[in-house]
Design a protein around this motif. Structure first.
Motif, short mmCIF file in Angstrom:
data_model
loop_
_atom_site.label_atom_id
_atom_site.label_comp_id
_atom_site.label_asym_id
_atom_site.label_seq_id
_atom_site.Cartn_x
_atom_site.Cartn_y
_atom_site.Cartn_z
N ILE A 154 -20.53 -47.41 -21.11
CA ILE A 154 -21.04 -48.25 -20.02
C ILE A 154 -19.87 -48.87 -19.27
CG2 ILE A 154 -22.27 -50.40 -19.50
CD1 ILE A 154 -24.27 -49.65 -21.68
N TYR A 155 -18.86 -49.32 -20.01
CA TYR A 155 -17.68 -49.91 -19.36
C TYR A 155 -16.91 -48.86 -18.56
CZ TYR A 155 -18.16 -54.52 -21.32
OH TYR A 155 -18.63 -55.77 -21.59
N LEU A 156 -16.73 -47.69 -19.17
CA LEU A 156 -15.99 -46.63 -18.49
C LEU A 156 -16.69 -46.22 -17.20
CD1 LEU A 156 -13.69 -44.56 -18.59
CD2 LEU A 156 -15.17 -43.07 -19.91
N ASN A 157 -18.00 -46.00 -17.32
CA ASN A 157 -18.78 -45.58 -16.18
C ASN A 157 -18.83 -46.66 -15.11
OD1 ASN A 157 -21.09 -44.40 -14.68
ND2 ASN A 157 -21.10 -43.05 -16.45
N GLY A 158 -18.96 -47.89 -15.55
CA GLY A 158 -18.98 -49.01 -14.62
C GLY A 158 -17.68 -49.10 -13.84
N ILE A 176 -28.66 -52.24 -21.28
CA ILE A 176 -29.15 -51.73 -22.56
C ILE A 176 -30.68 -51.81 -22.61
CG2 ILE A 176 -29.17 -52.14 -25.05
CD1 ILE A 176 -26.29 -53.21 -24.72
N ASP A 177 -31.21 -52.94 -22.16
CA ASP A 177 -32.66 -53.12 -22.19
C ASP A 177 -33.36 -52.10 -21.30
OD1 ASP A 177 -32.44 -55.16 -23.91
OD2 ASP A 177 -32.64 -56.77 -22.44
N PHE A 178 -32.81 -51.91 -20.12
CA PHE A 178 -33.47 -50.99 -19.19
C PHE A 178 -33.45 -49.57 -19.74
CE2 PHE A 178 -33.83 -48.17 -15.54
CZ PHE A 178 -34.91 -48.72 -14.89
N ALA A 179 -32.33 -49.19 -20.37
CA ALA A 179 -32.23 -47.84 -20.91
C ALA A 179 -33.04 -47.71 -22.20
CB ALA A 179 -30.77 -47.48 -21.17
N ARG A 199 -30.73 -41.92 -19.04
CA ARG A 199 -31.23 -43.29 -18.99
C ARG A 199 -30.08 -44.27 -18.76
NH1 ARG A 199 -35.88 -44.76 -22.69
NH2 ARG A 199 -37.23 -42.96 -22.56
N ILE A 200 -29.01 -44.08 -19.52
CA ILE A 200 -27.88 -44.99 -19.37
C ILE A 200 -27.29 -44.86 -17.96
CG2 ILE A 200 -25.61 -45.64 -20.24
CD1 ILE A 200 -26.39 -44.57 -22.90
N ALA A 201 -27.14 -43.62 -17.52
CA ALA A 201 -26.55 -43.39 -16.19
C ALA A 201 -27.37 -44.10 -15.12
CB ALA A 201 -26.48 -41.90 -15.90
N PHE A 202 -28.68 -43.98 -15.23
CA PHE A 202 -29.54 -44.59 -14.22
C PHE A 202 -29.45 -46.11 -14.30
CE2 PHE A 202 -33.44 -46.21 -12.38
CZ PHE A 202 -33.52 -45.46 -11.23
N ALA A 203 -29.46 -46.62 -15.52
CA ALA A 203 -29.40 -48.07 -15.69
C ALA A 203 -28.12 -48.64 -15.11
CB ALA A 203 -29.52 -48.43 -17.17
N ILE A 204 -27.00 -47.96 -15.34
CA ILE A 204 -25.72 -48.47 -14.83
C ILE A 204 -25.70 -48.45 -13.30
CG2 ILE A 204 -23.22 -48.14 -14.79
CD1 ILE A 204 -23.48 -46.78 -17.49
N ALA A 205 -26.18 -47.35 -12.73
CA ALA A 205 -26.08 -47.20 -11.28
C ALA A 205 -27.00 -48.17 -10.54
CB ALA A 205 -26.39 -45.77 -10.87
N LYS A 229 -40.42 -45.01 -14.78
CA LYS A 229 -39.71 -46.28 -14.75
C LYS A 229 -38.62 -46.24 -13.67
CE LYS A 229 -37.50 -49.42 -18.01
NZ LYS A 229 -37.17 -49.60 -19.43
N CYS A 230 -37.93 -45.09 -13.60
CA CYS A 230 -36.87 -44.93 -12.61
C CYS A 230 -37.46 -44.97 -11.20
CB CYS A 230 -36.14 -43.61 -12.80
SG CYS A 230 -35.17 -43.57 -14.30
#
Lengths: 289, 278
Positions: A154-158, A176-179, A199-205, A229-230
């Protein structure tokens, strides 16, 4: 036993509910957004301005990946190029707060168009003006490292998206909650399924309101609950009128549900540009004919 | 409903959310170095200790093999008993260059999926590999300190030149890394060729032998070997206990700047075309 039953009951409840939502949406696609959303955004200034864009690839130069090949063809005077028009004369404006779709069959140039808008590929002709921050969904294997845990990713992607560290610190729990992956945060990503990564990718973006959100096929690997959800999140973002969504998908239903306007690109040429329903109908008639 | 845990929308965008310009690149650089560092030692029991152990073990092996071979030659700059210190300084310095160039060379190719999607400063990737090699070099220096303590080589005031040395060498490695990563995008042959070049360069640089053992013409050529200049600079600080001359400083600085300048220009001139080849 009882618990499982109860869960099942809940699940079926949920599905029937969401199915009901879906059918409602399918009947009246425009009700997805607030009344008159499409008309309203037309008056907004354009945030993406694609002006007479063309992209030409030199097929020959792409294949010369070794020195030997290069020098051989140089000596044989065979370094001529076979130009390939990936895109030709594309013109469209996307307005602020609009949900804009790109459709077209495989290899028609949708991804090339996205690359141009994202600023990673320079068009050979024409200009593209983008006013604002772009948040692409970084797919599996690109901005993620399979060996790192989800949290580290998450940090790297962010960072790659351009977020500040403090911002990620603040919103880590929300992501984390959203994913919905609370229990797997310390697990290396290689043990994740592709849907979980999506899921993580979408949540971060979408944790913030980017000016432009680019959504492509990555969504399709999530399960139907997450896809919905997305969609709901995308709808929220579009309704806020601050976020422009750029959607590229083969799923014409998804495009139909989400987009205000669509550009149809076929074999590198702009076939049609207009309101969602019109273009979708025309595109669908391609299938039947 | 199924979507209770929706995201709350953040109205206060721009200033608190997004990094811009150099700050953004810096954060990416930091995250990438952290990533590489974690991955290098994840699941190894000794972890980061390997960065110290590795050069030590290497030095022991080389000392056993080469102490006998080098018996004939000698250097007037330090007592022969300190040969292991001579070895480890050369080894560690060369390894820094080797690591940063070998990994930096493929950095753009490996970052291809990302570079195709997100607009980020492309130079971050080769630079990151050089910075990561620098971090490893710092750990290797602990090994040098251990060896110096073992052989009771006292620290001197010359140590204030260490930051200069690091600066010169890092500039050199970043430049070379930028240059090679550009070349590797267009010609993958470079990746294979470079491993040969590195081996040849290792043998041509007086790492485990004295320069005086070389024939005269080769000794003269060594002046044009940047790695020899860097290694001798570092040795003069730690081992010979002499202050690096102004000339040595200028030569090393020039090597660093020339490499960085050429690397940067070549990279910037070609980076727009990368996407067509990765």
């Amino acid at each position: 036993m009882e618990l499982i039953k109860k869960n099942k009951a809940e699940n079926t409840n949920e599905t029937s509910e969401t199915n009901a939502d879906k059918s409602k949406v399918n009947k009246k696609p425009m009700s997805f957004y607030e009344e008159g959303h499409a008309e309203k955004v037309q008056s907004e200034p354009s945030i993406i301005d694609v002006n007479n864009v063309g992209v030409v690839f030199n097929i020959a130069s792409e294949q010369l990946n070794s020195l030997k090949e290069y020098f051989i063809s140089l000596m044989h005077h065979e370094l001529y190029f076979k130009p390939f028009n990936a895109l030709k004369n594309i013109n469209f404006q996307v307005h602020k707060g609009e949900a804009f779709g790109l459709v077209g069959t495989n290899g028609s140039g949708k991804s090339t168009m996205l690359k141009c808008i994202a600023g990673v590929l320079e068009p050979s002709q024409g200009t593209i003006k983008v006013n604002g921050s772009i948040a692409p969904l970084i797919e599996l294997g690109a901005g993620f490292d399979m060996e790192l845990t989800a949290k580290e990713n998450i940090y790297l992607n962010g960072a790659l998206l351009g977020y500040k560290k403090e911002f990620i610190d603040e919103h880590l729990q929300e992501i984390i909650d959203f994913a919905e992956l609370q229990d797997f945060m310390e697990m290396p990503l290689k043990n994740y399924s592709s849907g979980m990564v999506a899921r993580i990718a979408f949540a971060i973006a979408t944790i913030t309101e980017p000016d432009i959100l680019i959504v492509d096929e990555t969504l399709s690997v999530g399960d139907f609950l997450f896809q919905e959800k997305c969609e709901k999140r995308i709808q929220e973002l579009v309704n806020s009128n601050n976020v422009t969504v750029l959607l590229v998908s083969h799923s014409i239903d998804l495009v139909e549900r989400i987009c205000d306007r669509i550009c149809w690109i076929e074999k590198g040429e702009q076939r049609m540009l207009g309101p969602c329903q019109e273009v979708c109908d025309a595109y669908k008639s391609l299938q039947t004919s | 409903m199924a979507f209770k845990k929706g995201l709350t929308t953040h109205k206060s965008v721009s200033s608190s959310t997004w990094n811009t310009g150099v700050k953004r690149d810096w954060f990416i650089l930091k995250e990438l170095v952290t990533k590489d560092f974690k991955l290098k030692y994840r699941r190894s029991i000794l972890g980061v200790a390997w960065s110290v152990l590795n050069p030590l073990l290497m030095m022991i092996v080389m000392a056993i093999v080469f102490t006998h071979m080098m018996r004939g030659g000698s250097s007037d700059k330090f007592p022969a008993i300190l040969f292991p210190v001579y070895l480890i300084i050369g080894n560690v310095t060369f390894a820094f260059m080797n690591d940063s160039t070998s990994q930096g060379m493929t950095s753009i190719i490996s970052a291809a999926p990302l570079l195709k999607k997100v607009k980020i400063e492309r130079a971050v990737f080769p630079v990151e590999k050089a910075v990561f090699a620098l971090v490893n070099f710092a750990f290797s220096c602990i090994a040098i300190v251990i060896v110096m303590i073992f052989f009771q080589v006292p620290p001197t005031l010359n140590f204030i030149f260490i930051p200069f040395f690091l600066l010169y060498l890092t500039l050199f490695c970043i430049g070379l890394s930028l240059f090679l990563s550009t070349l590797a995008v267009f010609f993958r042959d470079i990746i294979h060729l470079w491993s040969v070049v590195i081996i040849a360069w290792t043998y041509l640089t007086p790492i485990f032998y004295y320069p005086s053992l070389l024939p005269d013409w080769l000794q003269n050529l060594e002046k044009f070997n940047p790695m020899y200049q860097f290694i001798e600079y570092f040795r003069s600080i730690l081992l010979y206990q002499t202050t690096p001359s102004l000339k040595a400083n200028l030569i090393c600085l020039a090597c660093g700047l020339a490499s960085l300048g050429i690397g940067y220009l070549v990279f910037k001139k070609n980076e727009r075309k990368f996407i067509l080849f990765i």
